[in-house]
Design a protein around this motif. Structure first.
Motif, PDB file in Angstrom:
ATOM      1  N   ARG A  20      99.272  85.391 -12.857  1.00  0.00           N
ATOM      2  CA  ARG A  20      98.793  84.550 -13.958  1.00  0.00           C
ATOM      3  C   ARG A  20      97.412  83.991 -13.632  1.00  0.00           C
ATOM      4  NH1 ARG A  20     102.067  79.889 -15.566  1.00  0.00           N
ATOM      5  NH2 ARG A  20     102.807  79.697 -13.427  1.00  0.00           N
ATOM      6  N   ASN A  23      93.671  79.136 -14.266  1.00  0.00           N
ATOM      7  CA  ASN A  23      93.640  77.986 -15.177  1.00  0.00           C
ATOM      8  C   ASN A  23      94.978  77.752 -15.853  1.00  0.00           C
ATOM      9  OD1 ASN A  23      93.184  80.453 -16.627  1.00  0.00           O
ATOM     10  ND2 ASN A  23      92.588  79.231 -18.415  1.00  0.00           N
ATOM     11  N   LEU A  24      95.816  78.800 -15.971  1.00  0.00           N
ATOM     12  CA  LEU A  24      97.139  78.656 -16.579  1.00  0.00           C
ATOM     13  C   LEU A  24      98.183  78.268 -15.542  1.00  0.00           C
ATOM     14  CD1 LEU A  24      97.218  81.673 -19.070  1.00  0.00           C
ATOM     15  CD2 LEU A  24      96.649  79.279 -19.539  1.00  0.00           C
ATOM     16  N   ARG A  25      98.181  78.935 -14.398  1.00  0.00           N
ATOM     17  CA  ARG A  25      99.218  78.655 -13.403  1.00  0.00           C
ATOM     18  C   ARG A  25      99.031  77.284 -12.760  1.00  0.00           C
ATOM     19  NH1 ARG A  25      96.248  82.994  -9.858  1.00  0.00           N
ATOM     20  NH2 ARG A  25      95.616  81.823  -8.005  1.00  0.00           N
ATOM     21  N   SER A  26      97.811  76.741 -12.807  1.00  0.00           N
ATOM     22  CA  SER A  26      97.570  75.420 -12.236  1.00  0.00           C
ATOM     23  C   SER A  26      98.148  74.296 -13.076  1.00  0.00           C
ATOM     24  CB  SER A  26      96.062  75.184 -12.063  1.00  0.00           C
ATOM     25  OG  SER A  26      95.508  76.119 -11.166  1.00  0.00           O
ATOM     26  N   GLU A  27      98.649  74.647 -14.262  1.00  0.00           N
ATOM     27  CA  GLU A  27      99.182  73.637 -15.174  1.00  0.00           C
ATOM     28  C   GLU A  27     100.682  73.422 -15.001  1.00  0.00           C
ATOM     29  OE1 GLU A  27      97.385  71.763 -17.301  1.00  0.00           O
ATOM     30  OE2 GLU A  27      95.601  72.684 -16.410  1.00  0.00           O
ATOM     31  N   ASP A  28     101.349  74.263 -14.190  1.00  0.00           N
ATOM     32  CA  ASP A  28     102.795  74.124 -14.035  1.00  0.00           C
ATOM     33  C   ASP A  28     103.206  74.558 -12.636  1.00  0.00           C
ATOM     34  OD1 ASP A  28     103.222  77.011 -13.950  1.00  0.00           O
ATOM     35  OD2 ASP A  28     102.931  77.023 -16.120  1.00  0.00           O
ATOM     36  N   ARG A 289      97.656  62.738  -9.057  1.00  0.00           N
ATOM     37  CA  ARG A 289      96.928  62.733 -10.323  1.00  0.00           C
ATOM     38  C   ARG A 289      95.712  61.816 -10.272  1.00  0.00           C
ATOM     39  NH1 ARG A 289      97.598  64.782 -14.941  1.00  0.00           N
ATOM     40  NH2 ARG A 289      99.691  65.508 -14.369  1.00  0.00           N
ATOM     41  N   ARG A 311      98.160  71.075  -9.113  1.00  0.00           N
ATOM     42  CA  ARG A 311      99.062  71.057 -10.269  1.00  0.00           C
ATOM     43  C   ARG A 311      99.380  69.650 -10.735  1.00  0.00           C
ATOM     44  NH1 ARG A 311      99.144  75.582  -7.817  1.00  0.00           N
ATOM     45  NH2 ARG A 311      99.871  77.519  -8.804  1.00  0.00           N
ATOM     46  N   GLN A 312      99.283  68.691  -9.850  1.00  0.00           N
ATOM     47  CA  GLN A 312      99.518  67.308 -10.248  1.00  0.00           C
ATOM     48  C   GLN A 312      98.305  66.688 -10.932  1.00  0.00           C
ATOM     49  OE1 GLN A 312     100.824  65.360  -6.644  1.00  0.00           O
ATOM     50  NE2 GLN A 312     102.927  66.089  -6.846  1.00  0.00           N
ATOM     51  N   GLY A 313      97.198  67.411 -10.966  1.00  0.00           N
ATOM     52  CA  GLY A 313      96.014  66.913 -11.663  1.00  0.00           C
ATOM     53  C   GLY A 313      95.071  66.109 -10.798  1.00  0.00           C
ATOM     54  N   GLU A 341      92.501  78.578  -7.324  1.00  0.00           N
ATOM     55  CA  GLU A 341      92.938  77.426  -8.117  1.00  0.00           C
ATOM     56  C   GLU A 341      92.029  76.214  -7.948  1.00  0.00           C
ATOM     57  OE1 GLU A 341      97.546  79.002  -7.656  1.00  0.00           O
ATOM     58  OE2 GLU A 341      96.973  77.098  -6.749  1.00  0.00           O
TER      59      GLU A 341
END
Length: 480
Positions: A20, A23-28, A289, A311-313, A341
């Motif tokens: 993936r 930018n997409l996999r880093s969101e979950d 975050r 992933r936690q921002g 990432e």
């Protein structure tokens, strides 16, 4: 037919499962690789050269029969491939996900050495077993006959669970004691979901429960039950506690608020993925975050931490390591994933202290620049400090991923006769895994020091065989 499907590495290039986008996999926290389609798995398995001396197999700690199950996959015999894989590996779908194949089987693939690109062994292994679960080929444990002997296993990590599986298949009564509220050890609470989704672990534990393994959770040996009481209740005991004590760093302001241990950080994140109430995370103490995160260390745990922080921002994520890229202990594949990432690696850098505000909150990490000198006792070039090159790396959250040490089990459990090595690990015999205490075995990281899941599985399987020999000894059977 089989030969026509193999040796395809000269015409077919290596192809990993689709990954993936960063930018997409880093969101979950979902796994980053897609599953092979059946045709693609067969094609990639067919790249195997079926060499006469399979270095992939000899460099696998479990000595999995890799060439044969690759051939079976290439020729559409998937159920046979699964059964052969399961014969030597209790958890092939887990090893297919988290083993550092680049350092083990794939890194020693003959066609990789010849410049054709390795066979994607780990991805095929994962595909085989995931398909087996989907098709219902994975069955609950059903011993041919039950035995009266019982074995206690202290620790529900990969070593303990591998032994539990083999012992139950032989009909032995097995009870697993663990300090946590879920079984699985670091597979459950230490490894993030983007490498090992938790339902994959939970379904194996459910299989063990359905097969008759009893789990006693939230049970700390030495507090909730004594080690002697466990020995008195069972015919044999296997110690598989792992190593959970984080190595400390002695440096100015090492007690700063915002300086946390890697395992605490990863456990909090994994608990949130289960939907647990985690006050330390909800308060922000173990949540990255919006923070400037610095992770200290270069192993696989450090890679787990930096990728979790993304992933936690986190506002920014940097990893300090005292050696260079070529000398880091972590997986090269994981390092590449982290860089994709957005993680920045600061090589040849080590912490010398921490900077705080007036309230003791972390504001920065003092960094010493290093250079590599002569090789140390391990053969690796030892890092040396470059005088006068210190600087401060701004940080709100610093995560210590410096490795793990064994707890003092003889003192904690009140068994001074349990012999340990000078490193504090339990002393056990090679191959049989027997300790100096009669009827007591030990496996995994508590013997080896912090190591790989695949080595713990091997130890657990070997110890189970040794325990079965012990339980079946003529003198012992006659005494009963």
């Amino acid at each position: 037919m089989a030969k026509q499907q193999m040796l395809r590495f000269v015409t077919l290039e290596k192809e990993m499962p689709e990954k993936r986008p960063p930018n997409l996999r880093s969101e979950d926290f979902n796994e980053i690789y897609a599953e092979y389609a059946e045709e693609k798995a067969a094609d990639q398995a067919g790249r195997c050269s079926q060499c006469g001396v399979p270095y992939c197999q000899s460099h696998c700690p479990l000595h999995n029969n890799i060439p044969d199950w690759l051939m079976m996959t290439a020729t559409g015999r998937l159920q046979e491939a699964y059964e052969l894989s399961q014969a030597t590996n209790t958890f092939p779908e887990i090893c297919g996900r988290i083993c550092p194949q680049d350092r083990l089987c794939e890194g020693n693939c003959v066609i990789e050495q010849a410049g054709h690109g390795t066979v994607t062994i780990g991805s095929v292994e994962k595909y085989i077993t995931d398909t087996a679960w989907e098709k219902g080929w994975v069955k609950p444990i059903t011993p041919v006959s039950e035995r009266g002997e019982s074995v206690a296993i202290i620790g529900a990590g990969p070593g303990g669970l591998a032994a539990a599986d083999m012992l139950r298949r032989a009909g032995v009564q097995v009870t697993v004691y663990d300090r946590y509220d879920r079984a699985g050890g670091l597979m459950t609470y230490g490894i993030p979901g983007f490498k090992l989704e938790k339902p994959v672990v939970m379904r194996r534990i459910e299989q063990l429960e359905q097969g008759g393994v009893e789990f006693v959770l939230n049970c700390t040996v030495g507090e909730d039950i004594t080690f002697d009481a466990i020995r008195g209740k069972h015919d044999a005991v296997l110690i598989a506690t792992g190593v959970y004590k984080s190595r400390d760093l002695t440096a100015p302001n090492a007690n700063a608020t915002g300086l946390v241990k890697a395992l605490d950080y990863l456990t909090a994140s994994n608990r949130k993925s289960f939907g647990d109430d985690v006050p330390e995370f909800d308060s922000g103490d173990l949540d990255a975050r919006g923070k400037r995160v610095v992770v200290i260390g270069g192993g696989d745990t450090a890679m787990d931490c930096v990728r979790t922080a993304v992933r936690q921002g986190a506002k920014s994520v940097r990893c300090l390591y005292r050696r260079d890229r070529e000398n880091m202990p972590g997986s090269r594949r994981e390092t590449q994933n982290a860089e994709e990432e957005g993680v920045e690696f600061v090589w040849l850098s080590a912490p010398s202290g921490f900077v705080t505000d007036d309230d003791g909150n972390l504001t920065g990490v003092r960094v010493q620049k290093m250079r590599l000198g002569q090789p140390d006792a391990t053969g690796r070039r030892a890092p040396e400090v470059i005088e006068g090159a210190d600087y401060t790396e701004e940080s709100d959250l610093a995560i210590m991923a410096l490795g793990f040490e064994p707890e003092d089990l003889p003192a904690l459990w009140g068994v001074p006769e349990l012999t340990v090595t000078r490193w504090g690990t339990i002393k056990a015999k090679f191959n049989t895994h027997e300790t100096d205490l009669p009827g007591v075995w030990a496996v995994g990281d508590i013997v080896r020091g912090a190591s790989l899941v695949v080595w713990a599985i091997r130890d657990g399987r070997e110890a189970a065989e040794s325990i079965l020999t012990y339980l079946s000894a003529p003198a012992r059977v006659a005494a009963e």
